[in-house]
Design a protein around this motif. Structure first.
Motif, short mmCIF file in Angstrom:
data_model
loop_
_atom_site.label_atom_id
_atom_site.label_comp_id
_atom_site.label_asym_id
_atom_site.label_seq_id
_atom_site.Cartn_x
_atom_site.Cartn_y
_atom_site.Cartn_z
N GLY A 1 58.44 43.26 91.99
CA GLY A 1 58.56 44.63 92.23
C GLY A 1 58.30 45.15 90.98
O GLY A 1 57.72 46.29 90.79
N SER B 1 55.47 44.70 88.94
CA SER B 1 54.23 45.37 89.62
C SER B 1 54.02 46.70 89.07
O SER B 1 52.85 47.15 88.99
N CYS B 2 55.21 47.37 88.42
CA CYS B 2 54.76 48.61 87.66
C CYS B 2 53.79 48.27 86.62
O CYS B 2 53.14 49.34 86.27
N LEU C 1 51.33 45.88 86.65
CA LEU C 1 50.19 45.23 87.08
C LEU C 1 49.05 45.37 86.42
O LEU C 1 48.22 44.55 86.41
N SER C 2 48.81 46.59 86.11
CA SER C 2 47.33 47.07 85.62
C SER C 2 47.16 46.71 84.02
O SER C 2 46.08 46.75 83.49
N MET D 1 49.57 50.78 93.79
CA MET D 1 51.13 50.54 93.40
C MET D 1 52.15 50.50 94.56
O MET D 1 52.82 49.79 95.14
N PHE E 1 51.68 47.79 97.25
CA PHE E 1 52.44 46.58 96.90
C PHE E 1 53.99 46.77 97.16
O PHE E 1 54.37 45.82 97.77
N LEU E 2 54.52 47.86 96.84
CA LEU E 2 55.82 48.01 97.44
C LEU E 2 55.92 48.00 98.63
O LEU E 2 57.19 47.48 99.27
N THR F 1 56.22 44.41 99.71
CA THR F 1 57.45 43.99 99.13
C THR F 1 58.47 44.00 100.33
O THR F 1 59.08 43.55 100.67
N ARG G 1 45.45 39.84 89.39
CA ARG G 1 46.67 39.49 90.08
C ARG G 1 46.39 40.26 91.46
O ARG G 1 45.70 41.20 91.79
N TRP H 1 44.29 43.16 90.93
CA TRP H 1 44.09 43.97 89.60
C TRP H 1 43.54 43.15 88.75
O TRP H 1 43.71 41.71 88.50
N SER H 2 42.39 43.44 88.19
CA SER H 2 41.43 42.33 87.46
C SER H 2 41.51 42.94 85.77
O SER H 2 41.45 44.14 85.61
N LYS I 1 41.40 49.46 82.18
CA LYS I 1 42.72 49.56 82.60
C LYS I 1 43.02 50.61 83.42
O LYS I 1 43.64 50.51 84.51
N ASN J 1 41.57 49.33 87.11
CA ASN J 1 41.25 48.01 87.33
C ASN J 1 41.94 47.41 88.62
O ASN J 1 42.12 46.26 89.15
N GLN J 2 42.56 48.26 89.51
CA GLN J 2 43.01 48.06 90.77
C GLN J 2 42.17 48.37 92.04
O GLN J 2 41.21 49.70 91.69
#
Lengths: 506, 1069
Positions: free
Chosen positions: A19, A22-23, A25-26, B1, B4-5, B8, B601, B625-626, B631, B634-635
């Motif tokens: 997590g 993940s902040c 990830l970019s 983002m 993703f959280l 999780t 990712r 995320w590539s 930047k 990229n998600q």
């Protein structure tokens, strides 16, 4: 249970870590920086690259694209696959000149002008000198392009990378292009700053004096090109260029030096590595041959009544069938079937000398410059002696090929000797002989003057007459449709083919 | 983002609902039929909600109260079984087939085993025995005709026949290869897979099925499951097959006229002052005009004595002698040799209570039909699973394969196939060429010599020189493996961590021998690719109660792609003849290298809910995320949803419909690009001597690129009838590919030839169906059949503003900007502005005949024109489309007692191909159409003056019939580059494979041997129908990238299709 809790705890940590990561990830850091190429250009290397394309305009390369001019003026013909002889291609690709040398040269100028980069750029030569050299070369390439196609993208061209991006450039008229070339060449000469000579100059080794002469010679050739359409402008540029100093001896002739290595060799050498596809045409061989030689294919005797043109053994190989004694040209414009019926051993192939691997290939010969002056004198543009300049030009050409010992005899040939009543024909025809294998420029001379008198291929495929221009590449039609259509409408009544006439061709 | 959280926390929540249980029962569920393990079996503690599902190896674990209870094992297609637990801790169960039901368990994305009936999207599985009817060694090839919606573009067996596939046609503007996943490992390509080791292949066709694999799965996923050991027993299998291979399809040739450009002969005059005394006997002899003419427009073949190539080549037995000028009708067929292939495989496996192991070794040795060609392949495979503890399972997979190929296998113009089939001459004697291709002093000969006094080649080397001296060697090594740990936290909830790596290394060596036509040369190159995946996955499966079931997963993945490439070649010749080493380069060698790195990712989650085994809903979401995108952009996140409704559950009281389900799904898939497309960089070019050069890029980078999305919808219906004797499945789909990241061409005058943009809209749609069944079933005889068919299209709606067409590929001689021979090319073309007509991706544009309004070809009527009597043509005309209208296949299996006959037929209707071979055959005077009588009853090759020649069938602009006769060679050369004339439908019907097997009766086998099966097999035995005589349209591809897009519509200098016949023996211990 304890184990389970332990694992739960660990899992929690893992997930929290994920997590936290993940902040970011970019963020991939410099992962996407290209390791294979550089973002730091070296202008000297860009200049060398732009110069390597110079002989595309005269020698052509290994593709048929740049070689067509050699066929239009009937220097060479095909021994078997006679498509080039018979005008089977109308569209010609100029993109590699734009994306290659022109784009590189434009970048050199921008890099030397931009306040942020000019100091870095100066490591390859003073800003002023680099700009001058780039402008001269760009003008040379643009002249080559406009003479082949007519109107071309010019003031709008090469702007893909600019802030106000242009991906579909408009076409400038040929007159605008010529005006641009004249002024750019003049500017270029005056922007030379006497500073550090440019590096990467494989043409003149940084000799700025020669660059000045190159610029003036281009301007002189371009000026003469306007003889039929805007004589006043043409004369003004011609005389101004001449007095500013053009090339003045065979030592100064402008050549592209091929190297004795496969990567940088004469394309005619490459072409003959595995094939025998290029013969001499009867047009030029019959003209240069002695009258005692009768061409078995045309039944014509040679035109020279005193001695054979001494350049012929340099231009052509004798035939195998004659045990390497006779020069025989193949009739120009045969069908493939007819060409196939003539064995390669019966015709003269392009001469070994012209195919030398490291030939110094002509861009502008001294002879050409003298022929230009002879023509200008004959037109009354200058106070020169046309006859003397004509003979000087012939001598210069013979000297260029190392056969000037035959000069005195050669000019006794009645076809060669000065004839004031046929002055322009004599000048243009001998200029054609002297400019052997500089196809496109020779073709421009033919279109403008009508000399030498050439018969079109009797088997023309896309044109029944000798082409007077080339059609734009499909990329303009498909990708720049509006501008292409406008250019074709404005110049050629909407038809983009081999038969339109460019602005200066009246 | 945020997403993703969310994921999780979902994972965290599932962790927190953990409850303790009293004790655990575990075991393996197998099928009583063949002992194979059964994944996906529901295990329910009767009277409770507690349940489990068996894993991929058939293992299950379930918590039971101390007092025990009754476990109910249920699985579709099998009869349910109840087992009293008592005090047992291990319960292995063998389920019996339930003939009343029919179902399959298939391995779906991320290795999840699912009952097929619950899936809301189309997948199709093929089991190993149906995949390898003819013991095919290439996975793609083996799929031909067996999967609805899959088109196989095969390559000639003469170059060892790799194949490419298109799943549901070509999607978007740049169709790419499907993703191949073996036991959870993403592998480089289909060639990496050992067919001997494959248990089953499942093709996930749609975006929804594949969405969990992310953008690379846009064009489909092929999930391969390897064989595993059988529980409780040692199994050893040995398999050998031996094939003999012959060239199958060759064009027909004329046998009336020999080599030359002209029918006249030249006469040799011997001159002792000039000529070798050995030629004295040839004084006055005839020889072809000219000697170097590489066409067959020469003199009639009437057995007359003629001095041929060998007559002028000192060192041959024919030197100084004439030979009869006669046809060698089979000279091209004779050129190809008989190929032999042997395949061996040994596999050993065993399953135990807490382990399963399978090892397999395969090798194949193949001598090709092209002289000098051979291929060796080796595969090593090891798959193990071990239960390290009750809850912790380790999976270890190691796979290796190496391929070494020798031979000059190039195709296209100037290649060996064009030497012997596009040019060549009808009187050439192949045996003589073979015997004398190289003389004892090391010089090479040719049939295509310059002149009587100069036996050097002009256009062509002797084909044997090309094959045996200008050799090429290709080596490939692929390694892929996996280490995975799975921990079961509570029953139904598992976490696993997997690391996989797949590497592929290729080496190439090519040589041009000293003294041959081209400059002698040595070139070597290498390409390496590596992909690592670090995956973390949580799965949860539970039968909540009688009505509701749930399965869910959440995962994260980190993918790293490395690439490396170098290429070095000598320049200017070899300083020491035939020393094939870079050190021998006369000039500075040409060298380049390149490396690439990319990282992606990802996080994903999926949940599936079932209600009363009747309704299922699947939902999934994935975020990537590539590193290759800007930047800030990229998600990209994309969802998918699939629903299933098994309506037959509502129709219990009838005998006709045994099973029926409706399914529908929606998916979005995001895509990125290759690395390094964002920033402008300068490329170093070849130096001038020692002076370096550099150039601006010709493609404009774009820092504003954003991910692109492809949106898909699919619906389908599956119905089985009459106790499942008849099964049907139908699917219909549509994809919107929008804003693709593409390189659009720009006019070079802008300074660049292309620019990266987000642009375009294409709509890919189609349908596919399968119908299968068991028409006959008695005690001794059974016939099963499965047929499929599909149609797909790919409409181009938008490109880039101002751009009307993108050239996808040029035909032969085309250059994209000037055309060349009329510039035939395949395009993506926007709809016609005036008519509104929408064009398909792959529209072929080229030179066509002009037509009179009555439909006849228009002929030039002006006698002064060089085109007089010849057809008028127009460039840039639409001539057809690459993609076929319909592809299909039928698979049949007949069993009678111990005999077993299987055969596959596949076909294609429509699609257009451009046959350059046929064009050359006509132009070079090789084909039968260039001989024979004209419509005046005179041989067409006779001079027009003698009533010979041939006339174009067409009319002048005033409608009157053309009556101009042209000399035959002029006529046929006139058609050179008139593309319309050489376009053919790529339709074909083909019997691809046949196998007749016999299992030895058990009574003959001792105790040791379980089974012996012997078979006769044939590969490609019969091209039943082709629209292009002498050419097999199904074998035009083979290069992975090209075949899918460009290559499969241009045929030229193609190596011929081959057929092979062989024997197969399989012994199981």
């Amino acid at each position: 249970m304890k184990l389970l809790k332990n694992i739960q705890y660990k899992l929690l940590i893992v997930l929290l870590t994920v997590g936290m990561i993940s902040c970011d990830l970019s963020d991939f850091g410099d992962t996407n920086d290209d390791p294979n190429n550089t973002t730091s250009p070296k202008t000297s290397a860009l200049l060398t690259n732009a110069l390597k394309a110079l002989p595309w305009t005269t020698a052509g390369d290994n593709g048929r694209n740049f070689r067509a001019g050699q066929h239009y003026v009937q220097y060479v013909g095909n021994t078997q696959y006679t498509g080039d002889d018979n005008y089977d291609a109308d569209k010609f690709d100029y993109n590699s000149i734009y994306t290659g040398p022109l784009a590189d040269l434009k970048f050199i100028i921008d890099y030397n002008v931009d306040a942020d980069t000019k100091d870095v750029a100066a490591s390859s030569g003073s800003n002023g000198n680099q700009i001058a050299v780039a402008k001269i070369l760009m003008s040379y390439y643009y002249l080559h392009l406009t003479d082949r196609f007519g109107d071309i993208p010019y003031s709008d061209a090469l702007k893909s990378g600019e802030a106000t991006q242009v991906l579909s450039p408009g076409f400038s008229t040929q007159q605008e292009v010529y005006n641009g070339i004249f002024s750019t060449l003049t500017e270029a000469v005056s922007s030379m700053d006497g500073g550090k000579i440019p590096e990467g100059d494989i043409l003149f080794g940084g000799d700025m004096g020669m660059w000045k002469k190159f610029a003036n010679t281009i301007r002189m050739v371009a000026g003469l090109r306007l003889s039929e359409v805007d004589e006043a402008k043409g004369k003004a540029e011609f005389t101004s260029a001449l007095s500013a100093g053009v090339i003045s001896s065979n030592d100064e002739r402008i050549v592209y030096q091929y190297l004795a290595e496969q990567n940088n060799e004469n394309p005619w050498f490459s072409a003959f590595r595995t094939r025998e596809d290029w013969s001499m045409t009867s047009t030029i061989v019959d003209y240069m041959n002695h009258s005692s030689s009768v061409n078995p294919f045309t039944s014509k005797a040679g035109m020279m009544d005193v001695i054979m043109d001494p350049r012929l053994p340099k231009y052509a190989n004798p035939t195998e069938a004659s045990n390497f004694k006779d020069y025989v040209g193949q009739p120009y414009g045969l069908t493939e079937a007819d060409a196939g019926a003539i064995s390669n051993s019966e015709v003269s192939l392009l001469g070994d000398y012209m195919r030398t691997q490291d030939l110094a290939y002509p861009i502008y010969s001294y002879a050409q410059v003298l022929f230009c002056q002879a023509e200008a004198a004959e037109r009354g543009w200058t106070g020169g002696d046309a006859q003397q300049l004509y003979y000087d030009a012939i001598f210069a050409s013979l000297e260029e090929y190392g056969v000037d010992g035959d000069y005195d005899q050669f000019i006794l040939n009645s076809e060669v000797a000065w004839d004031a009543t046929k002055a322009q024909e004599r000048i243009a025809t001998q200029k054609w002989v002297a400019m052997f294998l500089v196809g496109y420029d020779a073709w421009s001379n033919w279109r403008r003057t009508g000399f030498p008198v050439l018969q079109p291929s009797p088997n023309g495929i896309l044109s029944q007459t000798i082409p007077t221009r080339q059609a734009y590449p499909d990329s303009e039609r498909d990708l720049n449709t509006v501008n292409w259509q406008k250019a074709v409408d404005n110049q050629f009544g909407g038809v983009d083919d081999l038969n339109g006439k460019v602005w200066w061709d009246k | 983002m945020r997403k993703f959280l969310l994921l999780t926390s979902l994972v965290l929540m599932t962790v927190l609902v953990v409850q303790a249980q009293e004790r655990t029962v575990s075991g393996t569920v197998t099928s009583s039929d063949d002992g194979s393990s059964l994944p996906g079996v529901n295990v329910l503690l009767q009277g409770t909600n507690a349940g489990a599902v068996s894993d991929i190896d058939g293992n299950y674990k379930i918590a039971v109260p101390d007092a025990g209870g009754v476990l109910v094992f249920s699985f579709i297609g099998y009869a349910s079984k109840e087992v009293e637990v008592g005090s047992q801790t291990t319960i292995n169960v063998a389920l019996d087939l339930d003939v009343q039901q029919l179902s399959e368990v298939v391995i779906t994305a991320l290795g999840v085993a699912r009952e097929k009936k619950t899936l809301g999207y189309a997948t199709q599985e093929v089991k190993s025995e149906n995949l390898r009817v003819a013991r095919e060694t290439n996975l793609n090839q083996s799929l031909a005709g067996k999967i609805a919606g899959v088109q196989v573009v095969s390559g000639s067996g003469a170059k060892f026949g790799n194949a490419a596939i298109r799943i549901r046609g070509v999607r978007g503007l740049n169709g790419s290869a499907p993703l191949y996943v073996v036991d959870g490992i993403i592998v480089p390509d289909a060639n990496s897979i050992n067919m001997d080791n494959v248990e089953s292949v499942n093709v996930l066709k749609g975006a929804s099925a594949a969405a969990l694999y992310g953008n690379r799965a846009r064009d489909g996923v092929i999930v391969i499951t390897s064989k595993k050991g059988v529980d409780g027993q040692l199994s050893i299998t040995f398999n050998n097959s031996t094939f003999f291979e012959r060239v199958a399809t060759l064009p027909e040739y004329q046998n009336e006229y020999g080599g030359g450009y002209d029918q006249s002969f030249k006469t040799f005059t011997y001159d002792p002052a000039v000529h070798d005394p050995g030629l004295a006997g040839l004084d006055g002899a005839s020889y072809p005009n000219p000697m170097y003419g590489d066409e067959s427009w020469g003199a009639p073949l009437q057995g007359q004595q003629v001095a041929q190539w060998d007559a002028w080549t000192k060192g041959t037995e024919g030197y100084g002698k004439t030979r009869p000028w006669e046809a060698h009708p089979d000279n091209i067929r004779n050129f190809y040799e008989k190929g032999v292939m042997t395949n061996n495989n040994l596999s050993v496996g065993k399953g135990g209570e807490d382990y399963n192991i399978m090892a397999s070794i395969s090798n194949s040795n193949r001598k090709g039909v092209l002289p000098g060609s051979d291929q060796k392949k080796n595969f090593l495979n090891l798959l193990t699973t071990v239960d390290l503890s009750e809850k912790l399972t380790l999976t270890g997979i190691v796979n290796y394969n190496g391929v070494k190929t020798n031979g000059n296998l190039d195709e296209g113009y100037g290649s060996i196939a064009s030497n012997v089939s596009q040019w060549f001459q009808r009187q050439l004697d192949t045996d003589l060429l073979r015997k004398y291709y190289k003389l004892p002093d090391g010089t090479f000969t040719s049939w295509n010599i310059l002149s009587p006094t100069n036996p050097n080649p002009l256009y062509w080397d002797n084909p044997y020189t090309m094959l045996l001296e200008n050799k090429e060697q290709r080596r490939e090594e692929v390694f892929f493996g996996k280490v995975g740990l799975t921990y079961e936290i509570i029953e139904g909830l598992k976490v696993s961590a997997n690391m996989t790596r797949a590497t592929k290394n290729n080496w190439f060596e090519g040589r041009t021998a000293s003294g041959t036509l081209d400059t002698d040369r040595y070139r070597t190159s290498s390409r390496s690719k590596k992909e690592d995946n670090y995956e973390f996955l949580v799965t949860y499966n539970k039968q909540l109660n009688e009505d509701w079931s749930i399965s869910a997963l959440a995962g994260a993945n980190n993918r790293l792609n490395d690439g490396f490439f170098w290429d070095i070649g000598t320049v200017g010749g070899l300083s020491v003849p035939n020393l094939y080493n870079l050190k021998a380069s006369v000039d500075r060698p040409l060298a380049e290298n390149e490396k690439q790195f990319k990282q992606v990712r990802s996080a994903y989650a999926q949940a599936s809910v079932g209600f009363r085994e009747m309704v299922y809903i699947d939902a999934a979401v994935r975020s990537d995320w590539s590193s290759s995108l800007p930047k800030d952009n990229n998600q990209y996140t994309y969802p998918s949803i699939a629903t299933t409704f098994i309506f037959s559950e509502l129709l219990q009281d009838q005998n006709i419909l045994s099973f029926g389900k409706l399914r529908a799904n929606y998916a979005l898939v995001g895509s990125d690009i290759d690395p390094y497309q964002l920033d402008p960089t300068f490329t170093v070019n070849n130096p001038y001597g020692n002076t370096p050069t550099m150039t601006l890029p010709n493609t404009l980078p774009n820092v504003n690129l954003r991910p692109s999305y492809s949106e898909s919808m699919e619906a389908g219906i599956a119905m089985n009838f009459l106790n499942n004797r008849i099964t049907t499945d139908f699917a219909i789909y549509s994809y919107n590919n929008k804003d693709e990241i593409i390189q659009v061409s720009t006019p070079g005058s802008s300074g660049v030839n292309a620019a990266w943009v987000n642009s375009g809209l294409t709509v890919s749609k189609g349908y596919e169906f399968t119908i299968g069944g068991t028409p006959v079933k008695t005690n001794d005889f059974e016939w099963t059949i499965s047929a499929n068919g599909s149609h797909f299209e790919n409409e181009v709606h938008e490109l880039y503003p101002g751009l009307t067409t993108i050239r996808l590929g040029n035909g032969w001689g085309g250059t994209g900007t000037t055309g060349g021979w009329g510039g035939v090319n395949a395009q993506a073309k926007v709809p016609d502005e005036t008519t509104g007509e929408v064009y398909q991706w792959g529209t072929i544009v080229g030179r066509a005949f002009q037509r009179h309004e009555n439909g006849s070809i228009l002929i030039e009527s002006d006698p002064t024109s060089s085109r007089y009597g010849k057809p008028l043509t127009e460039n840039d005309q639409i001539l057809g489309n690459i993609l076929p209208d319909f592809v299909g296949g039928i698979f049949n299996r007949f069993t009678y007692k111990d005999f077993d006959l299987a055969l596959t037929i596949d076909w294609q209707k429509g699609g257009v191909m451009h046959s350059i071979t046929r064009m050359f055959h006509a132009a070079a005077g090789l084909s039968p159409e260039t001989v024979g009588d004209n419509d005046r009853g005179t041989p067409q090759r006779d001079p027009v003056a003698d009533n010979g020649g041939i006339r174009f069938d067409g009319v002048y602009s005033d409608g009157t019939q053309n009556d101009v006769y042209l000399e035959a060679n002029d006529y046929w050369w006139t058609l050179f580059g008139t593309h319309e004339r050489w376009l053919y439908e790529s339709s074909f019907v083909k019997l691809r494979e046949v196998r007749l097997g016999y299992s030895l009766p058990k009574s003959l086998l001792g105790d040791m041997v379980k089974n012996v099966n012997v078979a006769v097999i044939a590969n490609n035995p019969w091209l039943i129908y082709t629209a292009v005589d002498g050419i097999d349209p199904s074998e035009m591809g083979g290069q992975e990238v090209d075949a899918r897009t460009n290559g499969a519509w241009v045929e030229g200098g193609q190596l011929p299709a081959t057929r092979s016949l062989g024997f197969d023996i399989k012994i199981s211990f």
